[in-house]
Design a protein around this motif. Structure first.
Motif, PDB file in Angstrom:
ATOM      1  N   PRO A  21      20.063   9.826 -10.111  1.00 20.61           N
ATOM      2  CA  PRO A  21      18.752   9.639  -9.486  1.00 20.61           C
ATOM      3  C   PRO A  21      18.322   8.174  -9.446  1.00 20.61           C
ATOM      4  O   PRO A  21      17.720   7.725  -8.457  1.00 20.61           O
ATOM      5  CB  PRO A  21      17.819  10.475 -10.369  1.00 20.61           C
ATOM      6  CG  PRO A  21      18.702  11.540 -10.927  1.00 20.61           C
ATOM      7  CD  PRO A  21      20.009  10.848 -11.176  1.00 20.61           C
ATOM      8  N   ARG A  74       9.746   7.516 -12.104  1.00 21.79           N
ATOM      9  CA  ARG A  74       9.655   8.315 -13.317  1.00 21.79           C
ATOM     10  C   ARG A  74      10.737   9.391 -13.379  1.00 21.79           C
ATOM     11  O   ARG A  74      11.327   9.651 -14.429  1.00 21.79           O
ATOM     12  CB  ARG A  74       8.278   8.973 -13.392  1.00 21.79           C
ATOM     13  CG  ARG A  74       8.043   9.806 -14.649  1.00 21.79           C
ATOM     14  CD  ARG A  74       7.966   8.924 -15.874  1.00 21.79           C
ATOM     15  NE  ARG A  74       8.576   9.552 -17.020  1.00 21.79           N
ATOM     16  CZ  ARG A  74       8.744   8.956 -18.188  1.00 21.79           C
ATOM     17  NH1 ARG A  74       8.382   7.698 -18.343  1.00 21.79           N
ATOM     18  NH2 ARG A  74       9.305   9.574 -19.198  1.00 21.79           N
ATOM     19  N   THR A  75      11.010  10.017 -12.258  1.00 25.54           N
ATOM     20  CA  THR A  75      12.020  11.084 -12.253  1.00 25.54           C
ATOM     21  C   THR A  75      13.382  10.539 -12.663  1.00 25.54           C
ATOM     22  O   THR A  75      14.098  11.157 -13.460  1.00 25.54           O
ATOM     23  CB  THR A  75      12.108  11.723 -10.860  1.00 25.54           C
ATOM     24  OG1 THR A  75      10.846  12.318 -10.530  1.00 25.54           O
ATOM     25  CG2 THR A  75      13.190  12.801 -10.827  1.00 25.54           C
ATOM     26  N   ASP A 109      13.467   9.804 -16.401  1.00 27.05           N
ATOM     27  CA  ASP A 109      13.676  11.022 -17.185  1.00 27.05           C
ATOM     28  C   ASP A 109      15.132  11.461 -17.133  1.00 27.05           C
ATOM     29  O   ASP A 109      15.704  11.902 -18.136  1.00 27.05           O
ATOM     30  CB  ASP A 109      12.782  12.144 -16.657  1.00 27.05           C
ATOM     31  CG  ASP A 109      11.306  11.913 -16.958  1.00 27.05           C
ATOM     32  OD1 ASP A 109      11.006  11.093 -17.854  1.00 27.05           O
ATOM     33  OD2 ASP A 109      10.471  12.531 -16.289  1.00 27.05           O
ATOM     34  N   ALA A 110      15.761  11.335 -15.946  1.00 27.57           N
ATOM     35  CA  ALA A 110      17.167  11.720 -15.813  1.00 27.57           C
ATOM     36  C   ALA A 110      18.060  10.841 -16.670  1.00 27.57           C
ATOM     37  O   ALA A 110      19.032  11.322 -17.262  1.00 27.57           O
ATOM     38  CB  ALA A 110      17.592  11.640 -14.352  1.00 27.57           C
ATOM     39  N   GLU A 130      10.946   1.451 -14.972  1.00 30.21           N
ATOM     40  CA  GLU A 130      10.418   2.699 -14.424  1.00 30.21           C
ATOM     41  C   GLU A 130       9.826   2.471 -13.036  1.00 30.21           C
ATOM     42  O   GLU A 130       9.971   3.306 -12.137  1.00 30.21           O
ATOM     43  CB  GLU A 130       9.369   3.294 -15.358  1.00 30.21           C
ATOM     44  CG  GLU A 130       8.870   4.648 -14.889  1.00 30.21           C
ATOM     45  CD  GLU A 130       7.970   5.339 -15.899  1.00 30.21           C
ATOM     46  OE1 GLU A 130       6.963   5.930 -15.473  1.00 30.21           O
ATOM     47  OE2 GLU A 130       8.288   5.277 -17.105  1.00 30.21           O
ATOM     48  N   GLU A 140      17.721   6.133  -6.001  1.00 28.64           N
ATOM     49  CA  GLU A 140      16.409   5.541  -5.730  1.00 28.64           C
ATOM     50  C   GLU A 140      16.517   4.050  -5.476  1.00 28.64           C
ATOM     51  O   GLU A 140      15.850   3.506  -4.585  1.00 28.64           O
ATOM     52  CB  GLU A 140      15.473   5.822  -6.907  1.00 28.64           C
ATOM     53  CG  GLU A 140      13.991   5.618  -6.597  1.00 28.64           C
ATOM     54  CD  GLU A 140      13.481   6.562  -5.525  1.00 28.64           C
ATOM     55  OE1 GLU A 140      12.616   6.122  -4.725  1.00 28.64           O
ATOM     56  OE2 GLU A 140      13.944   7.717  -5.469  1.00 28.64           O
TER      57      GLU A 140
END
Length: 494
Positions: free
Chosen positions: A38, A25-26, A29-30, A20, A42
């Protein structure tokens, strides 16, 4: 080599938190929605890290530069990674061959974490799964872990172990864990995972209970291949991890029926399952309960899906995309199969079985759709204990028991505007099954007075007197509800 891999993963750090941190975090979650973009985006923006390189390679299934992979695995090296079957090196690139990801949970046995090696999923493959696919730690693994009663230090059987997730969980406290599977490929993954995490498992190949004929266990845990799959339909894949090769719900029936001969007295078996509904709900309930001949049985049905919902769920699970001809053809095969057998719905949930020392006394089937809280396994264990105690108490003896309201229970009152008296009274749990139970005024008053001081019979009599009601009639009406509230955990014995 597995020791070197474990050291590299720990140093990365290749953990749930470490990944993470690597992609945010985004993105995490994806990934839970099977969307890797994502995370890939990133990672491209951030400075490289060992956890990020390994996550890109072994979770996202994206090839990385060989030198970057070698730097992230300094002890194992690329040769060792190839020897373990984790990747292959081609034109200076590390090409992933498996999925390796951290898995952590907290339950009644404590907090634990492992690395789980399995086949690559559809995110990495970019399409449908092969039929011999070996699943890692999925949502079903977490669900079963959540509902397990503490295994204790006895002998545990993990029936249909797959990549070994449930066996690793059981091994935290069990004296010995036997893990079986019909798939030799799955057992190879389970052996690798056991070695990687420093756990000893007794692994055996074979179908259902065949590898443990004549043996008994203190606990049986199983996330079996329970998915109801059309038999004999052209083009329908038979995934090893979810399809046991039985018609309809025959696999779950076989697991339940076979448990009695493989449990010690007092031994408990727990499993996830699906079951068909071909008549009304009462008939479906009785059919499932009837599989548990000679056993105490407690079925919690969490979902009831119509045939189309069920088909769509499992066709998507295999990687076929909605809107495609392939998706539509597979859904039609499921619908035709259900129609041929008169199936109108499919129930899904979990089953707890127990081998009693005498005659069975528990036969419970309930439908609970609302989200559950923490400590479901502990709630099941407490419910079994309460049932056993109540089985020895007639109403007269129950009236002499001192009870208390469980600490997570609250009372909620609902009023029509302007009314002095509540229209609805509810008791709600904050943990366990997080049930909401509607009660009448008398029962609410009795429950509210259960403070661990006076016997419940005296409390019922006092409430009856206060309401100018007949004590005998009130007692006869309230005590059966009190029994249910004890099994469900709203009340506890003192």
């Amino acid at each position: 080599m597995t020791a070197a891999l474990a050291q590299d993963l720990a140093a990365a750090p290749y953990t749930v938190e470490g990944l993470e941190e690597a992609w945010g975090r985004t993105a995490a979650d994806a990934l839970g929605r099977d969307d890797p973009e994502p995370a890939l985006a990133e990672l491209a923006r951030r400075a490289p890290s060992a956890a990020g390189v390994l996550g890109r390679l072994l979770v996202l299934g994206d090839p990385v530069d060989g030198s970057a992979a070698a730097a992230a695995l300094p002890r194992l090296g690329l040769d060792g990674a190839e020897a373990l079957g984790l990747l292959r090196v081609e034109d200076g690139r590390a090409i992933p061959l498996v999925d390796v990801r951290p898995y952590a949970l907290a339950d009644e046995s404590g907090v634990a974490s492992w690395w789980i090696v399995s086949d690559q999923g559809e995110v990495a493959l970019g399409g449908e799964l092969p039929e011999e696919h070996v699943l890692g730690a999925g949502a079903a693994s977490s669900t079963l872990a959540q509902v397990l009663v503490p295994t204790g230090d006895g002998v545990v059987l993990d029936l249909g172990t797959g990549s070994g997730v449930q066996a690793l969980m059981a091994a935290r406290t069990a004296g010995r864990v036997v893990a079986t599977d019909v798939s030799a490929r799955a057992l190879r993954f389970a052996a690798l995972n056991a070695e990687l995490n420093g756990v000893h498992l007794d692994l055996r190949e074979g179908s259902l209970y065949e590898p443990v004929a004549g043996e008994r266990f203190d606990r049986i845990v199983t996330n079996p291949p329970f998915v109801i799959t059309p038999r004999g339909a052209d083009g329908v894949p038979a995934y090893t991890y979810r399809d046991g090769g039985f018609a309809g719900d025959g696999l779950v029936e076989a697991v339940v029926r076979g448990a009695r001969d493989h449990l010690t007295d007092g031994g408990i078996a727990q499993l996830l399952g699906n079951w068909e509904v071909t008549g009304d709900q009462v008939a479906a309930r009785d059919r499932v309960l009837g599989w548990a001949d000679g056993l105490d049985v407690w079925v919690v049905q969490r979902d009831l899906l119509d045939p189309a919902q069920y088909a769509e769920t499992w066709v998507r699970d295999g990687g076929a995309q909605p809107g495609t001809r392939r998706f539509r053809a597979l859904v039609r095969a499921w619908l035709d199969d259900f129609a041929a057998r008169g199936v109108t719905a499919v129930g899904a949930g979990y089953v707890t079985l127990r081998r009693p020392s005498g005659a069975p006394t528990l036969r419970r089937f309930e439908h609970l759709e609302s989200p559950v809280g923490s400590g479901v396994g502990a709630a099941i264990a407490a419910g079994l204990a309460a049932h056993d105690r109540l089985a020895a108490l007639d109403d007269a003896r129950l009236a002499g028991q001192v009870l208390a309201v469980a600490p997570d229970v609250t009372e909620h009152r609902h009023y029509w505007p302007g009314d002095a008296d509540p229209t609805v009274l509810e008791l709600r749990q904050g943990t366990g099954f997080a049930r909401t139970r509607r009660v009448d005024t008398v029962t609410a008053a009795v429950v509210g007075a259960c403070d661990g001081e006076l016997p419940v019979g005296r409390l019922v009599a006092a409430v009856a007197e206060l309401l100018d009601a007949d004590p005998g009639t009130t007692t006869a009406a309230v005590l059966p509800v009190v029994r249910e509230l004890l099994v469900e955990g709203f009340l506890t014995f003192r």
